[in-house]
Write a protein that holds these residues in place. Structure first.
Motif, PDB file in Angstrom:
ATOM      1  N   LYS A 110       9.838  39.673  27.633  1.00 32.29           N
ATOM      2  CA  LYS A 110       8.787  38.750  28.117  1.00 32.29           C
ATOM      3  C   LYS A 110       7.384  39.292  27.831  1.00 32.29           C
ATOM      4  CE  LYS A 110      11.669  36.854  31.820  1.00 32.29           C
ATOM      5  NZ  LYS A 110      11.797  36.596  33.287  1.00 32.29           N
ATOM      6  N   LYS A 111       7.249  39.949  26.669  1.00 31.09           N
ATOM      7  CA  LYS A 111       5.953  40.488  26.252  1.00 31.09           C
ATOM      8  C   LYS A 111       5.598  39.989  24.851  1.00 31.09           C
ATOM      9  CE  LYS A 111       6.327  44.725  28.977  1.00 31.09           C
ATOM     10  NZ  LYS A 111       6.349  46.220  28.937  1.00 31.09           N
ATOM     11  N   TYR A 113       3.394  38.270  22.484  1.00 27.81           N
ATOM     12  CA  TYR A 113       2.026  37.773  22.318  1.00 27.81           C
ATOM     13  C   TYR A 113       1.426  38.388  21.054  1.00 27.81           C
ATOM     14  CZ  TYR A 113       0.713  42.334  24.251  1.00 27.81           C
ATOM     15  OH  TYR A 113       0.580  43.670  24.475  1.00 27.81           O
ATOM     16  N   PHE A 114       0.394  37.718  20.546  1.00 28.22           N
ATOM     17  CA  PHE A 114      -0.298  38.198  19.358  1.00 28.22           C
ATOM     18  C   PHE A 114      -1.491  39.046  19.784  1.00 28.22           C
ATOM     19  CE2 PHE A 114       1.850  34.445  17.706  1.00 28.22           C
ATOM     20  CZ  PHE A 114       2.353  34.922  16.503  1.00 28.22           C
ATOM     21  N   GLU A 115      -1.622  40.204  19.145  1.00 30.18           N
ATOM     22  CA  GLU A 115      -2.787  41.038  19.391  1.00 30.18           C
ATOM     23  C   GLU A 115      -4.029  40.378  18.789  1.00 30.18           C
ATOM     24  OE1 GLU A 115      -3.372  43.976  20.897  1.00 30.18           O
ATOM     25  OE2 GLU A 115      -1.327  44.175  21.653  1.00 30.18           O
ATOM     26  N   LYS A 116      -5.105  40.374  19.558  1.00 30.42           N
ATOM     27  CA  LYS A 116      -6.363  39.825  19.041  1.00 30.42           C
ATOM     28  C   LYS A 116      -6.961  40.796  18.035  1.00 30.42           C
ATOM     29  CE  LYS A 116      -7.477  37.210  23.231  1.00 30.42           C
ATOM     30  NZ  LYS A 116      -8.468  37.022  24.328  1.00 30.42           N
ATOM     31  N   ASN A 162       0.610  44.239  15.640  1.00 32.75           N
ATOM     32  CA  ASN A 162       1.391  44.041  16.860  1.00 32.75           C
ATOM     33  C   ASN A 162       2.361  45.174  17.161  1.00 32.75           C
ATOM     34  OD1 ASN A 162       0.909  41.135  18.047  1.00 32.75           O
ATOM     35  ND2 ASN A 162       0.864  40.908  15.826  1.00 32.75           N
TER      36      ASN A 162
END
Length: 487
Positions: A110-111, A113-116, A162
């Motif tokens: 549940k982690k 996500y895309f790094e900005k 990422n």
């Protein structure tokens, strides 16, 4: 459904009862595969279990992709492109597996996500413009094939961003790059012994010529310029680590890697690679005399040993090739390059804003009086010819964003060790953009995207750590002041 239960049932490290039969089945299939050619047997025996393992370890899957960068030319059909066909490369397969592993593990933990990153917008605009150019390209097939290359490059960039999130993962990634460079050196050494040395004996003296793949080390039929770029980048990573490392064993390993890579770099006989190496040393000298000194001494020692130990025929070949750096107009390849540059400029003049479209240069080259090449021996002219002024402007804006971000980041980093590492990655990028003036790069190569991602990831890691250190030091100063005031 509980994702933790799903993970425990699927991941190899959690339930050997499920995976042991799978591995046994693969061994049986491999035994049956002895009736067929060796390559399918190897793929069945090693490939699938390896894929299952990599799917459970997203960071390892990413590292495996980086490790395959030196072997870009190895495809499912063999080595090298098959003209008119779209070959699938093992590096691309590894990239897909790494993406699936990252996605799969992100869902489980549940982690996901895309790094900005500051380059997200420029990259999205560049890729979008390339995709849009399919509307006016003269060859949709070539355009799709070229777009897939940029797509895989972008995948490697985002995998890097990422997966490399802290100093620990960054150090591991840097070591994998060095191992990749050592693999280049080892494969190049084998090619030097088995192919180059017999071929140079047949050369005529007093000529400055191209000589072809039989003489120049290219690493499994890889373009010698791309091989040289990989070696230059790995050197730019290895030399700063040699300076900053405290382990004697690791230093000895790095010295061996540096010397091996320099030997193969010399024998690529790629003039642009040699110039790139010189540019790298010059760039290092502006920031660190020590770094440039060690780099220069390494090159000098290897060069002296090469002149002392190499056969006369090989020395002659390298010397004649070096004369081509000093007198490029006398080389036999200059006429071909001039015709390619002229063809690229003609395409740009006819379509100044949009270019002829993605994948069109190779299709139109002969119509514009040039030899059949994928790109016009100049990455900037390539963007002008295929994507026009708009495409070149986006490309230059991306370069400007990278350079400005890293220069700004240097001012925020206080640790010299971290600065050395970032400088090496930055110089590697500079080498690419310099070497691209005279080489058929297209900014589609997976290695430049991997390097770009590593540079931006290290920039974010180092600057964030420096900000934390400054915050801690400020807090400590305030605490000391309060103690003094109270006392």
């Amino acid at each position: 459904m509980n994702t933790a239960i799903l993970r425990d049932k699927i991941l190899p490290r959690a339930n050997i009862g499920i995976w042991l039969p799978v591995i046994l089945v693969e061994i049986c299939l491999a035994a049956i595969g002895t009736l067929f050619p060796i390559k399918p047997m190897i793929i069945i025996f090693i490939g699938l279990p390896l894929v299952f393992y990599l799917l459970s370890k997203s960071f390892h899957a990413y590292l495996f992709t980086i490790l395959l960068l030196p072997f870009w030319e190895v495809t499912l059909r063999g080595i090298g492109d098959v003209e008119g066909q779209m070959d699938i490369r093992y590096t691309q397969i590894a990239a897909v597996v790494a993406v699936l592993s990252w996605f799969f593990n992100g869902l489980i933990t549940k982690k996901l996500y895309f790094e900005k990153n500051i380059l997200n917008s420029p990259i999205a605009i560049l890729v979008g413009w390339m995709l849009l150019s399919l509307v006016w390209t003269v060859s949709v097939y070539s355009g799709i094939r070229e777009f897939l290359q940029i797509f895989f490059g972008v995948i490697v960039f985002f995998l890097t961003i990422n997966n490399v999130k802290d100093e620990k993962t960054l150090n591991v990634a840097l070591k994998i790059w060095i191992i990749a460079g050592l693999l280049c050196a080892l494969s190049g050494t084998v090619e030097l012994i088995t192919t180059t040395l017999p071929a140079v004996k047949k050369l005529s003296f007093g000529t400055i010529t191209h000589w072809g793949a039989a003489v120049r080390i290219s690493g499994l039929k890889e373009n010698p310029h791309r091989l040289g770029f990989l070696l230059n980048v790995c050197l730019m990573i290895a030399v700063p680590l040699l300076i900053t490392s405290k382990s004697r064993k690791y230093k000895a390993f790095l010295i061996f890697c540096i010397c091996s890579m320099l030997v193969v770099l010399i024998n690529t006989m790629s003039r642009s690679t040699w110039i790139g190496c010189f540019v790298g040393i010059a760039c290092c000298s502006f920031y660190s005399k020590r770094l440039a000194k060690i780099f220069f001494i390494s090159c000098l020692v290897v060069l002296v040993l090469f002149v002392t130990l190499a056969p006369d025929a090989l020395q002659h070949a390298v010397i004649e090739r070096f004369k081509g750096v000093l007198n490029p107009m006398q080389t036999s390849s200059i006429a071909g390059r001039t015709s390619v540059w002229d063809a690229g400029m003609k395409m740009f003049k006819e379509h100044p804003l949009t270019g002829v479209g993605i994948g069109s240069f190779s299709t139109l080259a002969k119509q514009y009086g040039s030899t059949h090449l994928e790109a016009p021996h100049d990455v900037y002219l390539f963007f002008l010819s295929e994507f026009g002024l708009i495409g070149l402007s986006i490309f230059l804006f991306l370069i400007f964003t990278v350079v400005a971000s890293i220069i700004k980041g240097f001012k925020r980093i206080s640790d010299d060790t971290k600065k050395f590492v970032l400088l090496g990655l930055f110089v590697g990028l500079i080498i690419y953009f310099t070497q691209g003036l005279v080489v058929s790069y297209k900014f589609l190569e997976m290695e430049i995207w991997a390097l770009l991602g590593l540079a931006m990831a290290s920039l974010k890691i180092f600057t964030s750590e420096s900000e934390k250190e400054k915050g801690i030091s400020k807090a400590q100063s305030k605490a000391v002041c309060l103690d003094l005031y109270n006392n």
